[in-house]
Write a protein that holds these residues in place. Structure first.
Motif, PDB file in Angstrom:
ATOM      1  N   GLY A 136     -42.941  -3.086  15.381  1.00  0.00           N
ATOM      2  CA  GLY A 136     -42.691  -4.275  14.230  1.00  0.00           C
ATOM      3  C   GLY A 136     -43.511  -4.120  13.344  1.00  0.00           C
ATOM      4  O   GLY A 136     -43.487  -5.000  12.257  1.00  0.00           O
ATOM      5  N   ALA A 137     -44.817  -3.442  13.519  1.00  0.00           N
ATOM      6  CA  ALA A 137     -45.483  -3.386  12.263  1.00  0.00           C
ATOM      7  C   ALA A 137     -46.342  -2.135  12.176  1.00  0.00           C
ATOM      8  O   ALA A 137     -46.458  -1.429  13.224  1.00  0.00           O
ATOM      9  N   VAL A 138     -46.544  -1.537  10.932  1.00  0.00           N
ATOM     10  CA  VAL A 138     -47.219  -0.213  10.822  1.00  0.00           C
ATOM     11  C   VAL A 138     -47.823  -0.127   9.356  1.00  0.00           C
ATOM     12  O   VAL A 138     -47.400  -0.686   8.419  1.00  0.00           O
ATOM     13  N   HIS A 139     -49.093   0.496   9.659  1.00  0.00           N
ATOM     14  CA  HIS A 139     -49.881   0.892   8.262  1.00  0.00           C
ATOM     15  C   HIS A 139     -49.248   2.100   7.875  1.00  0.00           C
ATOM     16  O   HIS A 139     -49.243   3.234   8.347  1.00  0.00           O
ATOM     17  N   ALA A 140     -48.250   2.055   6.838  1.00  0.00           N
ATOM     18  CA  ALA A 140     -47.366   3.235   6.496  1.00  0.00           C
ATOM     19  C   ALA A 140     -48.273   4.134   5.738  1.00  0.00           C
ATOM     20  O   ALA A 140     -47.725   5.167   5.501  1.00  0.00           O
ATOM     21  N   GLY A 141     -49.213   3.706   5.058  1.00  0.00           N
ATOM     22  CA  GLY A 141     -49.979   4.648   4.409  1.00  0.00           C
ATOM     23  C   GLY A 141     -50.891   4.106   3.119  1.00  0.00           C
ATOM     24  O   GLY A 141     -51.099   2.856   3.241  1.00  0.00           O
ATOM     25  N   LYS A 142     -50.887   4.728   1.952  1.00  0.00           N
ATOM     26  CA  LYS A 142     -51.642   4.052   0.963  1.00  0.00           C
ATOM     27  C   LYS A 142     -50.946   3.217   0.177  1.00  0.00           C
ATOM     28  O   LYS A 142     -49.477   3.005   0.181  1.00  0.00           O
ATOM     29  N   VAL A 143     -51.661   2.749  -0.866  1.00  0.00           N
ATOM     30  CA  VAL A 143     -50.752   1.432  -1.547  1.00  0.00           C
ATOM     31  C   VAL A 143     -49.420   2.064  -2.075  1.00  0.00           C
ATOM     32  O   VAL A 143     -49.422   3.173  -2.666  1.00  0.00           O
TER      33      VAL A 143
END
Length: 305
Positions: free
Chosen positions: A154-161
């Motif tokens: 349910g949560a992910v640091h998908a990448g840069k801005v």
């Protein structure tokens, strides 16, 4: 943690409550004084300890841009702005550049979960530097769904801005296509004089089939409320992400025929009353509380856009 939250509508208001239930101190601001904790953005910022984290949940476009610009004058070095609305990812690059000049961090966060997020948690897709994301991480943990025996999702640091809103954009494009498929199937089953109870057919698909999903659950809930979707106009709006997904596909030479067809079907729905679009409109109302176009009551107006 202490966090400021700007925009306390259907999503923002529930997010404030979920954060508070997790023990976080939330200072909320909304133009509606009946739901606002403070009278102004200035007061919100003053009440937060440093480094300050301010989460923005206002409509995409000018309202978000104006809010970010106002915060750029109120926040300082080391603070972080989170845009949790449905902004286009290209706007994130502009916002991040503006804030970077004052050493203010920026995180873009695509949020999915609709009006059910308070109890079920929100799916979060966020982009930004690891340093900035870390300052917001306690809020992400509180807002996302709780871990289950199947795993912690349910949560992910998908990448840069920009990565967060780009991921949410594609998510919504996929949503368009899935909803359209269910809607067309419902119309076909209703059209042919063969199936006795279409709602029960859809209900049977909720377990054991490869097409089971939450959207299917919501369509069944809508059909339980109005079995023939009577009173719902076959008209479905698009919130922007579907268009942006198709445009991104064109720009990157990635074919998106299912998503494109679903988007175009919504355009067609605005020209002619469509049974399938009644199902799409009903599903959108179930998960997001999106307004449906309905027949006007006696002496009254139709439901607003």
């Amino acid at each position: 943690m202490d966090i400021g939250l700007i925009g306390l509508g259907k999503m923002g208001g529930n997010m404030r409550e979920r954060l508070r239930r997790a023990g976080h101190a939330v200072v909320g601001y909304d133009r509606n004084p009946d739901v606002s904790d403070v009278a102004s953005l200035e007061e919100l910022v003053e009440k937060l300890p440093s480094p300050k984290v301010v989460w923005v949940m206002v409509p995409a476009g000018d309202p978000t841009r104006e809010t970010v610009e106002a915060l750029s004058d109120l926040l300082g070095a080391g603070d972080v702005v989170v845009d949790g609305g449905n902004s286009r990812w290209t706007d994130d690059l502009i916002h991040a550049e503006l804030l970077e000049k004052k050493q203010i961090g920026y995180v873009d966060c695509g949020v999915s979960g609709g009006v059910w997020g308070l109890e079920n948690g929100y799916a979060l897709m966020y982009g930004g530097s690891a340093e900035d994301v870390a300052k917001v991480q306690p809020a992400f943990v509180a807002l996302k769904p709780e871990a289950t025996d199947l795993g912690d999702f349910g949560a992910v640091h998908a990448g840069k801005v920009g990565a967060g809103h780009f991921s949410k954009m594609v998510h919504n494009g996929i949503e368009y296509a899935i909803m359209q498929s269910y809607a067309e199937g419902w119309e076909l089953l209703e059209k042919v004089d063969l199936v006795d109870n279409v709602t029960e057919v859809f209900r049977s698909w909720r377990e054991g089939t490869v097409i089971r999903s939450w959207l299917l659950d919501l369509l069944v809930a809508a059909l339980d409320e109005t079995p023939n979707l009577e009173g719902i106009a076959g008209y479905a709006d698009d919130s922007g992400e579907g268009r942006w997904t198709v445009e991104a596909g064109i720009e990157n030479a990635v074919a998106t025929p299912a998503i494109t067809a679903a988007l175009f079907a919504r355009f067609v729905s605005r020209q002619d009353d469509s049974p399938a679009m009644k199902a799409v409109a009903a599903m959108r109302n179930q998960f997001g509380g999106h307004a449906m176009k309905t027949e006007p009551p006696a002496g009254g107006d139709v439901a607003p856009d």
